[in-house]
Design an enzyme around this catalytic site. Structure first.
Site, PDB file in Angstrom:
ATOM      1  N   TRP A 114       0.894  -1.158   0.000  1.00 32.08           N
ATOM      2  CA  TRP A 114       0.000   0.000   0.000  1.00 32.08           C
ATOM      3  C   TRP A 114       0.933   1.208   0.000  1.00 32.08           C
ATOM      4  O   TRP A 114       1.611   1.483   0.988  1.00 32.08           O
ATOM      5  CB  TRP A 114      -0.891  -0.029   1.241  1.00 32.08           C
ATOM      6  CG  TRP A 114      -1.938   1.044   1.266  1.00 32.08           C
ATOM      7  CD1 TRP A 114      -3.182   1.001   0.697  1.00 32.08           C
ATOM      8  CD2 TRP A 114      -1.847   2.320   1.910  1.00 32.08           C
ATOM      9  NE1 TRP A 114      -3.854   2.171   0.945  1.00 32.08           N
ATOM     10  CE2 TRP A 114      -3.069   2.999   1.686  1.00 32.08           C
ATOM     11  CE3 TRP A 114      -0.860   2.967   2.647  1.00 32.08           C
ATOM     12  CZ2 TRP A 114      -3.321   4.271   2.175  1.00 32.08           C
ATOM     13  CZ3 TRP A 114      -1.120   4.252   3.135  1.00 32.08           C
ATOM     14  CH2 TRP A 114      -2.342   4.886   2.900  1.00 32.08           C
TER      15      TRP A 114
ATOM     16  N   GLY B 194       5.536   0.559   6.671  1.00 31.37           N
ATOM     17  CA  GLY B 194       5.723   1.721   7.545  1.00 31.37           C
ATOM     18  C   GLY B 194       6.261   2.898   6.765  1.00 31.37           C
ATOM     19  O   GLY B 194       6.238   2.902   5.527  1.00 31.37           O
TER      20      GLY B 194
ATOM     21  N   GLU C  13     -22.062   6.620   9.183  1.00 32.07           N
ATOM     22  CA  GLU C  13     -21.525   5.316   8.786  1.00 32.07           C
ATOM     23  C   GLU C  13     -22.075   4.903   7.416  1.00 32.07           C
ATOM     24  O   GLU C  13     -21.346   4.354   6.583  1.00 32.07           O
ATOM     25  CB  GLU C  13     -21.867   4.270   9.863  1.00 32.07           C
ATOM     26  CG  GLU C  13     -21.442   2.844   9.569  1.00 32.07           C
ATOM     27  CD  GLU C  13     -19.926   2.657   9.401  1.00 32.07           C
ATOM     28  OE1 GLU C  13     -19.184   3.620   9.549  1.00 32.07           O
ATOM     29  OE2 GLU C  13     -19.515   1.526   9.091  1.00 32.07           O
TER      30      GLU C  13
ATOM     31  N   GLU D 126     -16.692   4.769   0.470  1.00 37.12           N
ATOM     32  CA  GLU D 126     -15.526   3.885   0.520  1.00 37.12           C
ATOM     33  C   GLU D 126     -15.501   2.867  -0.616  1.00 37.12           C
ATOM     34  O   GLU D 126     -14.476   2.639  -1.235  1.00 37.12           O
ATOM     35  CB  GLU D 126     -15.616   3.100   1.840  1.00 37.12           C
ATOM     36  CG  GLU D 126     -14.446   3.177   2.703  1.00 37.12           C
ATOM     37  CD  GLU D 126     -14.576   2.311   3.950  1.00 37.12           C
ATOM     38  OE1 GLU D 126     -15.689   1.985   4.404  1.00 37.12           O
ATOM     39  OE2 GLU D 126     -13.512   1.948   4.452  1.00 37.12           O
TER      40      GLU D 126
ATOM     41  N   HIS E 238     -29.830  23.819   7.748  1.00 36.51           N
ATOM     42  CA  HIS E 238     -28.709  24.757   7.951  1.00 36.51           C
ATOM     43  C   HIS E 238     -27.656  24.624   6.853  1.00 36.51           C
ATOM     44  O   HIS E 238     -26.519  25.050   7.025  1.00 36.51           O
ATOM     45  CB  HIS E 238     -28.080  24.520   9.326  1.00 36.51           C
ATOM     46  CG  HIS E 238     -29.039  24.738  10.440  1.00 36.51           C
ATOM     47  ND1 HIS E 238     -29.489  25.983  10.814  1.00 36.51           N
ATOM     48  CD2 HIS E 238     -29.706  23.848  11.234  1.00 36.51           C
ATOM     49  CE1 HIS E 238     -30.362  25.868  11.801  1.00 36.51           C
ATOM     50  NE2 HIS E 238     -30.510  24.579  12.072  1.00 36.51           N
TER      51      HIS E 238
ATOM     52  N   LYS F 124      -6.679  -1.914   4.939  1.00 38.32           N
ATOM     53  CA  LYS F 124      -7.467  -2.331   6.083  1.00 38.32           C
ATOM     54  C   LYS F 124      -6.964  -1.722   7.385  1.00 38.32           C
ATOM     55  O   LYS F 124      -7.739  -1.278   8.212  1.00 38.32           O
ATOM     56  CB  LYS F 124      -7.433  -3.864   6.165  1.00 38.32           C
ATOM     57  CG  LYS F 124      -8.264  -4.450   7.281  1.00 38.32           C
ATOM     58  CD  LYS F 124      -9.740  -4.214   7.047  1.00 38.32           C
ATOM     59  CE  LYS F 124     -10.618  -4.723   8.164  1.00 38.32           C
ATOM     60  NZ  LYS F 124     -11.950  -4.103   8.093  1.00 38.32           N
TER      61      LYS F 124
END
Ligand code: AGP
Length: 606
Positions: A74, A99, A478, A485, A501, A601
């Site tokens: 990733w 990392g 959610e 997503e 509003h 993930k």
């Protein structure tokens, strides 16, 4: 983030590396690679894209050897290309990394000045150069590794091959997890227990700063200072090692359908069905607590928001919920007698971990609602409240979300009882409601056919609005998060009262508006919001219960009738429809449901 595997085996290793990488693909999937020691030489194969591309490459250009490492990426530094795919090589060293090395620009400049030439745009490659340089001074591998690690700032999990060391793999972790797997005459390293799951159920979780050398005989583990240390071996449950899709097309679909069972597990761990009482382990004095500070990211944050509604209402205990990445960088005004509560499926999210450590450093008692036992958070926190829902593979969190809500609901009941806000009879009533939740979630999943139809229209939308009141306003967030997503449709979740509003300006005949409206104390207000939207041509998808459906104002494009339930468990029962809606919209659009673009993930970088 990235997935890592290393094997020092007794049989050919390449297929086994691939098997592990397939399990790890959920951690990152923009490129993948392996390196294997073949006749004393380290050979690597790397491919852009998913593991399949690497499989094809290996079919054309096989590698045969008994020691190897693998990586699924990733991207952080450097585009997701073959050139940037791991493993990276410099001299005798070939390694993979999860990392971010924060001082890499400075190290790269220093190495370049010393004549090192780089072949990628990654931060990882400099580690290979540094280690190769240390080895060139004549240091043995473990000492050279220690000297290299001492120069790195940032986060890493590393596994490393060294040419000339045919039966050795080195590993190290700081900020990113790494586990050692113990086989019979074989040893493994992996980014989590799933990585080594096909080969062994005996694992050692390395501590922060540990580094390790494995060969066929075992592992030598060293702490940050280089002292040889002993770390215990844990046996991981079969459920943590075996993860299959079964008859489902996607892990997300399976995980949505698993929820009646997973919630049952969670509830069984926190509720006694005989005495009808809540069981919350640990020595936190819920009666004396003055405040709970929840820190979390993404879906776990939203579960925390729902928990706030439930805990404050039932236990009269103030709860603050904050996005961990904001919390950790401001100067929050913390008070003693506050419980710092981290919420995290993975137990590895870097921002949540940092926020938790911040609270601990300020002297607060800490607890964490976590799925991945053995994760860094689980090992560092004062009290662990596991959610017991088994490994969650789909990048879009579903079953962990509902399991987290189950734990927070049980916590609310226990706190309410401890604080004298409810009596034994009321505790029994609420626990009975919670015990009914798995069945009602199952009924809610039964709405899938209707939702599949609705998804066909929603898939055409450019924007979707989700509205709700009370805990449903958090569930609206959610719903919107799930949709964007995995389907890449722009979606916003709002407290329905906020509609006028601002967001009402978005309403037109092309905008689906999902209103979450169980027949609770907010129902009439939610129904009025529905009328306001319909009056402006909005296409309302009204998700309610039988009573709400009978009272709903006319004009909704579609009414979805979830099972009747007490407001306490409505967030659980109404979760499945919004998850299924996002899922079927994404399937209809042909999107990659389990591995949506740009996501991973477990987010172990800031
Ligand atoms: C949820 O669908 C997400 N993929 C994401 O928001 C996730 O919830 C977040 O990254 C937090 O992860 P954690 O629960 O493992 O800490």
């Amino acid at each position: 983030m990235c997935g890592i595997i290393a094997i020092v085996g007794k049989i050919p290793v390449t297929d086994r590396l691939l098997e592990s990488l397939r399990r790890l693909e959920y951690r990152g999937y923009d490129s993948a690679g392996v390196a294997v020691i073949v006749d004393g030489k380290v050979k690597r194969r790397r491919a852009q894209g998913k593991i399949k591309a690497l499989e094809s490459l290996l079919a054309e250009q096989p590698l045969s050897g008994q020691v190897g490492i693998g990586h699924t990426r990733w991207a952080t530094h450097g585009a997701p290309t073959t050139r940037n795919a791991h493993p990276h090589t410099a001299g005798r060293v070939t390694l993979v990394h999860n990392g971010i090395i924060e001082n890499y620009a400075e190290l790269k400049a220093e190495l370049a000045a010393r004549g090192h030439v780089f072949h990628s745009d990654t931060d990882t490659e400099i580690i290979a150069h540094l280690l190769d340089a240390e080895l060139s001074t004549g240091l043995p591998p473990v000492e050279a590794l220690k000297a290299t690690l001492d120069r790195l700032n940032g986060a890493y999990a590393l596994v490393i091959l060294i040419e000339g060391e045919d039966r050795l793999v080195l590993g190290a972790r700081r900020g990113s997890p790494l586990v050692v797997g113990h086989g019979k005459g074989e040893m493994f390293l992996g980014s989590d227990a799933l990585a080594v799951g096909p080969f062994t159920d005996r694992v050692t979780y390395l501590d922060e700063g540990d580094f390790v050398a494995i060969d066929n005989d075992g592992a030598r583990i060293f702490d940050l200072k280089g002292n040889l240390v002993h770390r215990p071996i844990a046996v991981i449950p079969a459920s943590a090692a075996m993860v299959e899709k079964g008859n489902f097309r996607h892990f997300m679909e399976k995980e949505i359908h698993d929820q009646p069972e997973t919630c049952q597990h969670t509830i069984a761990a926190y509720c006694d069905p005989v005495s009808l009482t809540a069981k919350i382990s640990g020595d936190i004095d819920l009666a004396k607590l003055e405040r709970i500070q929840i820190v979390a990211c993404g879906t776990s944050y939203i579960a925390g928001l729902i928990g706030k509604y439930i805990i404050e209402q039932m236990a009269d205990l103030p709860v603050d919920v904050e996005i961990a990445s904001e919390f950790r960088y401001r100067d929050p005004a913390l008070r003693s007698n506050t419980l710092a509560l981290a919420m995290s499926q993975s137990g590895e999210t870097a921002d949540t971990l940092a926020a938790l450590r911040f609270c601990q450093a300020k002297g607060l008692a800490s607890a964490a609602v976590i799925n991945a036992q053995g994760s860094t958070m689980a090992r560092e926190v004062g009290t662990v409240w596991p959610i017991h829902c088994g490994p969650e593979i789909g990048v879009a969190s579903t079953k962990a979300f509902t399991a987290q809500i189950c734990v927070l609901t049980a916590l609310a009941v226990a706190a309410a009882r401890a604080r004298g806000q409810i009596d034994a009879a009321e505790e029994a009533r609420t626990i009975k409601l919670l015990l009914e939740a798995p069945r009602l979630i199952g009924e809610s999943i039964g709405l899938e056919d209707a939702i599949r139809q609705i998804a066909i229209d929603v898939a055409k939308a450019r924007d979707v609005l989700y509205l709700g009141r009370g805990a449903m306003s958090a569930l609206a967030l959610e719903g919107a998060l799930k949709l964007k997503e995995i389907s890449y449709i722009h979606a916003e979740g709002y407290a329905a009262g906020e509609l006028k509003h601002g967001p009402i300006a978005l309403v037109d005949e092309n905008t689906p508006i999902v209103i979450l409206a169980p027949s609770d104390r907010y129902f009439e207000k939610s129904a009025s919001n529905m009328s306001e939207v319909i009056a402006r041509g909005g296409q309302v998808i009204f998700i309610t219960d039988p009573k709400g459906a009978a009272q709903a104002p006319a004009g909704a494009k579609v009414v979805v009738t979830a099972p009747a339930c007490d407001p306490l468990i409505a967030p659980l029962v109404f979760s499945a429809p919004i998850q299924l809606l996002a899922y079927h919209v994404a399937v209809h659009k042909g999107a990659d449901v389990d591995q949506p673009r740009n996501l991973a993930k477990s987010v172990t970088v800031e």
